[in-house]
Design an enzyme around this catalytic site. Structure first.
Site, PDB file in Angstrom:
ATOM      1  N   SER A 721     -21.742 -33.786   7.634  1.00 43.36           N
ATOM      2  CA  SER A 721     -21.941 -33.708   9.084  1.00 43.36           C
ATOM      3  C   SER A 721     -21.013 -34.623   9.869  1.00 43.36           C
ATOM      4  CB  SER A 721     -23.390 -34.041   9.432  1.00 43.36           C
ATOM      5  OG  SER A 721     -23.718 -35.350   9.035  1.00 43.36           O
ATOM      6  N   LYS A 764     -31.421 -37.436  14.347  1.00 44.04           N
ATOM      7  CA  LYS A 764     -30.125 -37.839  14.897  1.00 44.04           C
ATOM      8  C   LYS A 764     -30.182 -37.960  16.422  1.00 44.04           C
ATOM      9  CE  LYS A 764     -27.397 -35.824  11.135  1.00 44.04           C
ATOM     10  NZ  LYS A 764     -26.408 -34.798  10.761  1.00 44.04           N
TER      11      LYS A 764
END
Length: 851
Positions: A721, A764
């Site tokens: 990511s 996140k």
């Protein structure tokens, strides 16, 4: 050793190393010997032995001169030998076979030294065989076979003993005779008359042959004695054999004495105890051991065990009654029965199936966690409609400090069940789950059965804490042992190795907790219903601190709300400036530190109420530990704010890129894993392949070495990511365009420039919110994941959903320096989700989300 003609030869007490043959069924069923010794000291006349005699082969035995040897004849050739001898002078030659399994031996299968013998008697046996009794006369040597069929005839030459008087011979005779007498005394199965026989044998050769025939030595050693013509050497070998036999007999006698003394002691104790029992019965007193068995029998009946378990318990009790109380097996059997009696086979608590009350209890103990509370209420509803249903296997997954363990206690309180917990962190022995078998010293059941016994019911709420931290080594795999425990389809017959009887775990409500699901084996993960508990927002932390943490810490430190008061801004400052976590564990720890400091002031006589404000925090906690450094870290080109998902929740990471003169090399540092390194390589390849579109000088790229670093190098980092952030860092560096300080991003990239979805969106986004980020760039395909983010967080952030890297770069870099690709035509700005405009302002914030 005996002169009884009808007594079989005593078997060897110990195996002889020289004996290589195994005993087998043969012609020789038993051997009985005596020595024909004439009265007086004159040498007997040598019998006349023909040079050609029928040969009878015998197995697993050797015949010596002077011995009376009974034989059982079964083989056809052997019968013909006997028939031929009985028609003549009854003299045959006895030769031992080298291997007993040989049915038709030739000359190579026979020893060459044997004994000439005379048949004294022959009689048929009921099984069809023939029994003969032979008298050994003299040694002979086989020169060759004259005939093989229908039976063996051999040419022989006899060999008589010849000896002259000598001091050494007299000493050997004396020594051998004394050792033989001692051997008779120590041998329990040899009659005392054997000593009289020994004393009547004067000739040294006859003495050696008599002992060689009757000592328990191997076939090979006996044959070696038969082949020893020198009488002195023969007596020396007999002396060595007697010495070995005496050592064995003396050691055996010593062991028997020790055993006998122990048995005598046990018997004495037994008789005394029996007498004591009789005396107590006469006095009307109760026998302790009988009372103990009666007590155990009553406990077995009271435990209401299943039929199979009760049968096993009673069988063990019956065995225990036959074991002496001093035996170690007695205590092992008693411990086992007590374990069976203490386990709650039929004891259970009644569930409180009041849905409204359960919802109230869960709300009292925990803020938010709507999904978890909804699942518990669903379980109660199903339990109320179907009381016989199997218990669910829940797994609470989330970072530390979000309330996973305490939630299990609340569930137990809502259900009205007992709560038990075991920590699986660091467990590496499978026996910790399934128990040890009773064959091991100090064995006991596994932790599952132990905790259920402590709970006292068969339907507690059982929490398996830190299931993701189970280890594996040579002692087994505990996670594999958990497969049966956590499988509703088979845990109704869970068998602990110590109990060795099935126990029904289907009524137990198992709850597992984990920080990270990846280390859990797929088979174990498949058996659990996973419920994710994400981290808290700043607002949620302040509410939790006000409603739960602060009252608990005041009580634990002996304070009241009238003595210490916390302002809302103070709690916000503690959560924001002194902690950086997904949960609230450190927040509670900091509040506890302030309460302890306030307790010192109260005990020193301070009368007025202590007010905790943001300005007062440094006096209790010191300087602030965390600050928003995003703007400082991204003020220079090549620095990008990324988002990562770790076992402790979401985190903000900074990706830094720099260039130096070189040859186009790429260096990566910061404890980066293989997947993250591949993302960096892909980002570098995209930059080089699109240098013209990005308006980056290809020659500069070719002559520059790149270094990508992710700070916090002691912390391992991996995952795909970070690809979007790495690409943005490289473009920012070569275009000398800083990244907007209020933007964080996450997403995986492909060489075609597409942005792929990632996991952990909620964690996140919460990490970005905690770090003061205002704009978050996410992959377009992660748009549905935004529903899990709390509404108050979504209102404070702007979200940009990107399908490709062009949209990422246009949103992240200052000044709009990225133009659209020519072949795709002009593109519109990436779609975004904007926060609403603030009140009392005429215009909303810019599309970049800056304030």
């Amino acid at each position: 050793m005996t002169n009884d003609r009808n007594k079989p030869e005593r078997k060897d007490k110990t195996p002889d190393p020289s004996r290589s043959e195994d005993p087998d069924q043969n012609d020789l069923s038993s051997v009985s010997v005596s020595i024909e010794e004439p009265a007086g000291e004159q040498e007997p006349e040598h019998p006349r032995i023909p040079e050609e005699v029928p040969i009878l082969t015998i197995r697993d035995a050797v015949a010596f001169p002077g011995a009376i040897v009974p034989l059982e004849i079964g083989r056809t050739k052997s019968r013909k030998v006997i028939d031929a001898a009985m028609e003549g002078d009854r003299i045959i030659g006895l030769l031992a076979q080298r291997h007993s399994e040989t049915e038709d031996p030739g000359i190579s299968d026979l020893y060459r030294i044997g004994t000439a013998a005379m048949i004294l008697r022959m009689a048929p046996l009921p099984n069809g065989n023939i029994s003969i009794i032979c008298h050994g006369m003299v040694r002979f040597g086989l020169e060759g076979l004259l005939q093989s069929d229908p039976f063996l005839i051999g040419k022989i030459h006899t060999r008589y003993d010849e000896v002259g008087p000598s001091t050494e011979l007299d000493a050997l005779i004396h020594t051998v005779r004394e050792m033989a007498v001692k051997f008779v005394e120590l041998s329990p199965n040899v009659p005392d008359e054997a000593v009289s026989v020994l004393n009547t044998i004067d000739r040294p050769g006859a003495l050696a042959d008599f002992l060689g025939q009757n000592l328990g030595i191997g076939l090979v050693y006996k044959q070696e004695l038969l082949e020893t013509f020198d009488i002195v050497q023969r007596l020396r070998k007999i002396s060595a054999a007697l010495t070995s036999q005496l050592e064995v007999l003396e050691l055996s006698q010593k062991i028997q004495k020790q055993v006998k003394s122990e048995i005598d002691k046990s018997q004495r104790e037994y008789y005394l105890k029996e007498q004591l029992k009789a005396i107590r019965r006469e006095l009307g007193e109760v026998d302790e051991r009988t009372a103990e068995f009666d007590d155990l029998r009553g406990r077995i009946d009271a435990a209401k065990m299943p039929e199979q378990v009760a049968k096993e318990a009673n069988r063990e009790l019956e065995r225990m009654e036959r074991i002496p109380q001093a035996s170690p097996e007695y205590s092992v059997a008693r411990d086992y029965i007590e374990w069976l009696c203490d386990i709650p086979w039929s004891v259970s608590t009644k569930d409180r199936l009041d849905i409204n009350r359960a919802a109230k209890v869960l709300d009292e103990d925990h803020y938010d966690l709507e999904k978890v509370k909804k699942r518990i209420l669903e379980y109660l509803a199903v339990r109320k409609l179907n009381p016989e249903g199997r218990g669910p296997i829940l797994c609470f997954a989330g970072p530390p400090g979000v309330g996973k363990t305490s939630l299990g206690k609340s569930i137990a309180r809502a259900l009205g069940r007992h709560f038990i917990r075991i920590s699986l962190g660091g467990i590496r022995d499978e026996a910790e789950i399934r128990g040890h078998r009773r064959t091991y010293i100090g064995s006991m059941p596994g932790r599952v059965i132990q905790e259920i016994r402590k709970a006292g019911t068969n339907n507690p709420v059982f929490m398996l804490d830190e299931v993701d931290k189970v280890g594996t080594d040579f002692r087994g795999d505990p996670s594999s042992a958990l497969l049966e425990v956590l499988d509703p389809a088979q845990n109704d017959s869970f068998t602990d190795h110590y109990l060795d009887v099935p126990f029904d775990l289907s009524h137990v409500m198992f709850i597992a907790t984990a920080n990270y699901m990846d280390p859990i084996p797929p088979a174990l993960r498949d058996r659990m219903e996973i419920i994710n508990l994400p981290g808290y927002t700043l607002r949620e932390k302040v509410l939790i601190a006000r409603q739960y943490l602060l009252p608990r810490q005041l009580k634990e430190n002996g304070l009241t709300a009238k003595q210490v008061g916390f302002s809302e801004r103070a709690l916000t400052a503690i959560a924001q400036d002194y902690t950086r976590e997904a949960g609230v564990r450190n927040l509670e720890r900091e509040i506890g530190s302030i309460c302890r400091g306030a307790a010192v002031k109260v005990t020193r006589g301070l009368k007025k109420k202590i007010s905790i404000t943001p300005k007062a925090l440094p006096d209790f906690l010191g300087a602030a530990r965390f600050e928003l450094e995003t703007a400082q870290r991204t003020s220079t080109p090549g620095v990008v704010t990324g988002l990562a998902f770790t076992p402790v929740g979401g985190e903000v990471i900074f990706i830094e890129a720099t260039a130096m003169p070189g040859r186009g090399g790429l260096m990566l540092t910061g404890q980066i894993g293989d997947v993250m390194k591949e993302s960096a390589q892909a980002a570098y390849s995209i930059v080089r392949s699109r240098s013209k579109e990005l308006k980056i000088d290809a020659e500069v790229l070719r002559r520059s070495d790149l270094h990508i670093h992710v700070p916090a190098g002691a912390v391992p980092k991996d995952g795909p990511s970070a690809g979007v952030a790495m690409l943005t860092a490289l473009v920012s560096l070569f275009k000398d365009a800083p990244v907007r300080p209020d933007v964080a991003m996450t997403g995986e990239i492909t060489l075609r420039g597409a942005v792929l979805p990632i996991g952990g969106v909620k964690e996140k986004v919460l990490a970005a919110h905690r770090a003061g980020i205002r704009t978050v760039i996410l992959p377009e395909r992660n748009r549905p994941s935004l529903d899990d983010v709390p509404k108050d967080v979504r209102r404070q952030l702007e979200f940009i959903f990107a399908k490709n890297i062009d949209q990422v770069l246009r949103a992240a870099l200052r000044g709009g320096v990225i133009r659209s690709r020519k072949k795709t035509g002009s593109r519109k700005r990436a779609p975004s989700v904007k926060k609403p405009a603030r009140k009392k302002k005429s215009a909303s914030t810019s599309s970049a989300g800056r304030r």
